[in-house]
Design a protein around this motif. Sequence first.
Motif, PDB file in Angstrom:
ATOM      1  N   SER A 181      -2.436  -7.593   9.811  1.00 22.73           N
ATOM      2  CA  SER A 181      -2.599  -8.847   9.426  1.00 22.73           C
ATOM      3  C   SER A 181      -1.879  -9.137   8.280  1.00 22.73           C
ATOM      4  O   SER A 181      -1.902 -10.099   7.898  1.00 22.73           O
ATOM      5  N   LEU A 182      -3.397  -8.738   7.024  1.00 20.42           N
ATOM      6  CA  LEU A 182      -3.519  -9.032   5.503  1.00 20.42           C
ATOM      7  C   LEU A 182      -2.425  -8.378   4.853  1.00 20.42           C
ATOM      8  O   LEU A 182      -1.444  -9.440   4.156  1.00 20.42           O
ATOM      9  N   VAL A 183      -1.170  -7.862   5.105  1.00 16.44           N
ATOM     10  CA  VAL A 183      -0.212  -7.149   4.649  1.00 16.44           C
ATOM     11  C   VAL A 183       0.982  -7.798   4.796  1.00 16.44           C
ATOM     12  O   VAL A 183       2.113  -7.527   4.092  1.00 16.44           O
ATOM     13  N   ALA A 184       0.862  -8.194   6.270  1.00 14.78           N
ATOM     14  CA  ALA A 184       1.977  -8.871   6.569  1.00 14.78           C
ATOM     15  C   ALA A 184       3.023 -10.272   5.860  1.00 14.78           C
ATOM     16  O   ALA A 184       1.711 -10.662   5.308  1.00 14.78           O
ATOM     17  N   PRO A 185       3.630 -10.283   5.460  1.00 13.92           N
ATOM     18  CA  PRO A 185       4.725 -11.265   5.354  1.00 13.92           C
ATOM     19  C   PRO A 185       3.636 -12.380   4.949  1.00 13.92           C
ATOM     20  O   PRO A 185       3.318 -13.542   6.957  1.00 13.92           O
TER      21      PRO A 185
END
Length: 232
Positions: A221-225
Amino acid sequence: MTDGIVSRIIDSADPVTLVGAGAAGDGDLHEAISHAPRLVAADGGARHALAKGLMPEAVIGDFDSLDNVTRAAIPADRLHRVAEQQTTDFDKALRHIAAPLVLGVGFLGERLDHLLAAQTVLLRRPERRCLLLGRGDLVFLCPPRLLLDLPEGSRVSLYPMAPVTGRSEGLHWPIDGIGFAPGGMIGTSNRVAGDKVLIEMEAPLMLVILPRAALGAAVRSLVAPGPGWPAP
């Protein structure tokens, strides 16, 4: 070696593991590296890295907890001294790393004052996405929009560090319209009501605390755009 403030000692397109000098579980560092392959140490955290047979590509801090044996084992060009004493080594390291995500190990150890200081740094550097891994839990500052893919019934705790509001979808107790505050309403021990959770916050003031088993989902989730918080 560098004295003073240096911008972007590490500039990475990949997530970065940051190891601190605090207590960590036996498998924490290797688990973190499986998600965030580049390794940086905050001061005395370099000792933990070497003990696991890992060489950090940078060591950042004021070096007050970096022993001479560890220091001598690390190439001089990987040692970056930040001499000021107004911030923690975690803060010094985090503000010098530009990456999609920093995964911190050894910052949620046995000392409560260290844990509280680390949480303060998450708020102080909202533009740096950072997840701290503990023995049973993980914690990070909620971005403007967070979409988590978690099993139904999973624990999702929200803890405000200042007055803040937001909205949610997929939580058993929705947060819409609630004025959260550390001395008032908090959001601990909520849980997933479906198979996905959406949380949106109006300001970078809410900590998300999840079980350790949610690490993979949280990292994805945190690395998703998506939108991020600006620097203060």
